[in-house]
Scaffold this active site. Structure first.
Site, mmCIF file in Angstrom:
data_model
loop_
_atom_site.group_PDB
_atom_site.id
_atom_site.type_symbol
_atom_site.label_atom_id
_atom_site.label_comp_id
_atom_site.label_asym_id
_atom_site.label_seq_id
_atom_site.Cartn_x
_atom_site.Cartn_y
_atom_site.Cartn_z
ATOM 1 N N HIS A 65 0.733 -1.387 -0.172
ATOM 2 C CA HIS A 65 -0.124 -0.023 -0.210
ATOM 3 C C HIS A 65 0.798 1.332 -0.079
ATOM 4 O O HIS A 65 0.545 2.343 -0.871
ATOM 5 C CB HIS A 65 -0.972 -0.219 1.359
ATOM 6 C CG HIS A 65 -2.159 -0.753 0.962
ATOM 7 N ND1 HIS A 65 -3.391 -1.164 1.618
ATOM 8 C CD2 HIS A 65 -2.116 -1.981 0.092
ATOM 9 C CE1 HIS A 65 -3.838 -2.222 1.623
ATOM 10 N NE2 HIS A 65 -3.581 -2.591 0.428
ATOM 11 N N THR A 97 -9.334 -6.578 -5.835
ATOM 12 C CA THR A 97 -8.429 -5.527 -4.906
ATOM 13 C C THR A 97 -9.676 -5.333 -4.136
ATOM 14 O O THR A 97 -10.735 -5.280 -4.332
ATOM 15 C CB THR A 97 -7.292 -4.794 -6.099
ATOM 16 O OG1 THR A 97 -6.919 -3.664 -4.851
ATOM 17 C CG2 THR A 97 -8.156 -3.165 -6.802
ATOM 18 N N THR A 98 -9.528 -4.227 -3.324
ATOM 19 C CA THR A 98 -10.396 -3.711 -2.546
ATOM 20 C C THR A 98 -10.214 -1.860 -2.412
ATOM 21 O O THR A 98 -9.067 -1.691 -2.397
ATOM 22 C CB THR A 98 -10.308 -4.562 -1.103
ATOM 23 O OG1 THR A 98 -9.486 -5.543 -0.338
ATOM 24 C CG2 THR A 98 -11.073 -3.505 0.398
ATOM 25 N N PRO A 99 -11.283 -1.198 -2.988
ATOM 26 C CA PRO A 99 -11.605 0.721 -3.268
ATOM 27 C C PRO A 99 -10.711 0.507 -1.895
ATOM 28 O O PRO A 99 -10.805 0.187 -1.190
ATOM 29 C CB PRO A 99 -12.230 0.816 -3.235
ATOM 30 C CG PRO A 99 -13.004 -0.865 -3.803
ATOM 31 C CD PRO A 99 -12.983 -1.824 -3.662
ATOM 32 N N GLU A 197 -10.449 -20.044 5.410
ATOM 33 C CA GLU A 197 -9.633 -20.127 5.490
ATOM 34 C C GLU A 197 -8.646 -20.364 6.819
ATOM 35 O O GLU A 197 -7.924 -20.975 7.099
ATOM 36 C CB GLU A 197 -8.743 -18.467 5.693
ATOM 37 C CG GLU A 197 -8.808 -18.535 3.250
ATOM 38 C CD GLU A 197 -8.148 -16.526 3.336
ATOM 39 O OE1 GLU A 197 -7.316 -16.564 3.486
ATOM 40 O OE2 GLU A 197 -8.762 -15.874 3.863
ATOM 41 N N ASP A 278 -1.098 -14.701 -3.900
ATOM 42 C CA ASP A 278 -0.298 -13.475 -3.292
ATOM 43 C C ASP A 278 0.785 -13.694 -4.129
ATOM 44 O O ASP A 278 2.002 -14.324 -3.290
ATOM 45 C CB ASP A 278 -0.389 -12.763 -2.305
ATOM 46 C CG ASP A 278 -1.385 -12.332 -1.831
ATOM 47 O OD1 ASP A 278 -2.259 -11.451 -2.594
ATOM 48 O OD2 ASP A 278 -1.828 -13.404 -1.038
#
Ligand SMILES: [Zn+2]
Length: 342
Positions: A65, A97-99, A197, A278
């Protein structure tokens, strides 16, 4: 097939990637292009079984990020991630992806930058975008994100195809956010949910009852993997395609390559795809994941080709696009029959 031929096959095979988070897919090369400090580059990757911890993995996203703090960096990151997948013969990619917003970058600008990155490279391969809701966020924030996702979907209907639930599974709950996924589904978005998970049979039951188009990971569903009989039975009935991410599960300490829960999918002939999750954080590639499937799951070249073919069907592409991709895969097989003889 000897190991060299196996590796050549896994590289050359046209592959389908359905589970790749943009900010977890930044290779060390991309981080350096983005001007990341060398110590952050080293810290980002946890490709070691000594670092078996899901929590640690989520902390790595902070580094990504920081590296993608402005629209231009998001654009460059997106383009480079697509380029890297393309270089290893991935012919269809669903990035997710997350906004998110940063100082000087709204959530909308963030999504627009990702879309721009996809638009500017889409000649190389077919790329779609899945936008995620993060279970760690407040319901209000998720609601705002859904509004944005629906707005972006109507603006870019050919690119934004799906919605995902992701984030650290120890936080939040699917049930609280279910109504948002129902709304998204009504608006025509396909759905995929990170599920199981961690051990949480109650939530897995709720997710299965929602019948998403796909499941991510599904580590703890089968009773042999601390799941419960009822949920496994339900999955067998529903046959929801599962996005399997071998290295991700091994490195975060869920299982070993030799004893991965996908063995149960293989035994019961349930649909699944192979993915990276990832690739930057876990220092892998889709080629490597296919190599691991050959090595540890004893899958043959024909079986791996079939996994690619099935993944096209699991994808959120439209039927015309699916037919195009399938014909590409068939053509490739016809031109590479030497990989399929013993
Ligand atoms: Zn994931």
């Amino acid at each position: 097939m000897d190991v060299v031929s196996e590796n050549n096959f896994c590289f050359a095979l046209p592959k389908i990637e359905l589970h790749a988070h943009l900010n977890g897919s930044l290779s060390d090369k991309i981080l350096r292009i983005l001007g990341c400090r060398e110590e952050d580059v080293q810290d980002y990757q946890c490709a070691s079984v000594d670092q078996r911890n899901l929590d640690d993995t989520f902390k790595k996203f902070g580094i990504a990020h920081k590296a993608t703090y402005c629209p231009e960096a998001v654009y460059i990151a997106t383009k480079n991630v697509i380029e890297e997948f393309s270089q290893e013969n991935v012919i269809y990619l669903e990035l997710r992806t997350t906004p998110r917003y940063e100082v000087g970058m709204s959530s909308e600008t963030y999504v627009e930058s990702v879309v721009r990155g996809i638009q500017d490279t889409k000649n190389h391969m077919m790329v779609k975008l899945i936008l995620s809701l993060n279970r760690q966020h407040s319901i209000e924030k998720c609601q705002n994100h859904l509004d944005l996702i629906l707005k972006m979907r109507s603006k870019y209907p050919d690119i934004i195809q799906g919605i995902d639930l992701s984030g650290n599974p120890i936080h939040g709950s699917f049930n609280e956010l279910k109504y948002l996924f129902e709304k998204a589904r009504k608006a025509g978005l396909s759905t995929t949910i990170h599920c199981g998970e961690i051990e949480n049979s109650e939530e897995i039951k709720e997710v299965l009852a929602f019948k998403p188009d796909r499941l991510g990971h599904a580590c703890y569903i089968h009773p042999n993997y601390n799941g419960c009989e009822k949920n496994w039975y339900q999955l067998k009935e529903l046959k929801i395609p599962t996005e399997i991410c071998l290295s991700s599960n091994v490195i975060t300490g869920t299982c070993d390559y030799e004893n991965h829960h996908v063995q149960e999918w293989i035994k019961d002939d349930l649909p699944f795809s192979l993915n990276t999750d990832d690739k930057g954080v876990f220092k892998t590639s889709l080629t490597q994941e296919f190599q691991y499937a050959m090595k540890f799951l004893n899958l043959s070249s024909s079986e791996l080709w079939r996994i690619s073919m099935n993944a096209i069907e699991h994808s959120f592409a439209n039927s015309e696009e699916k037919s195009f991709l399938k014909s590409k895969l068939v053509d490739w097989k016809n031109k590479n029959l030497h990989f399929f003889t013993k």
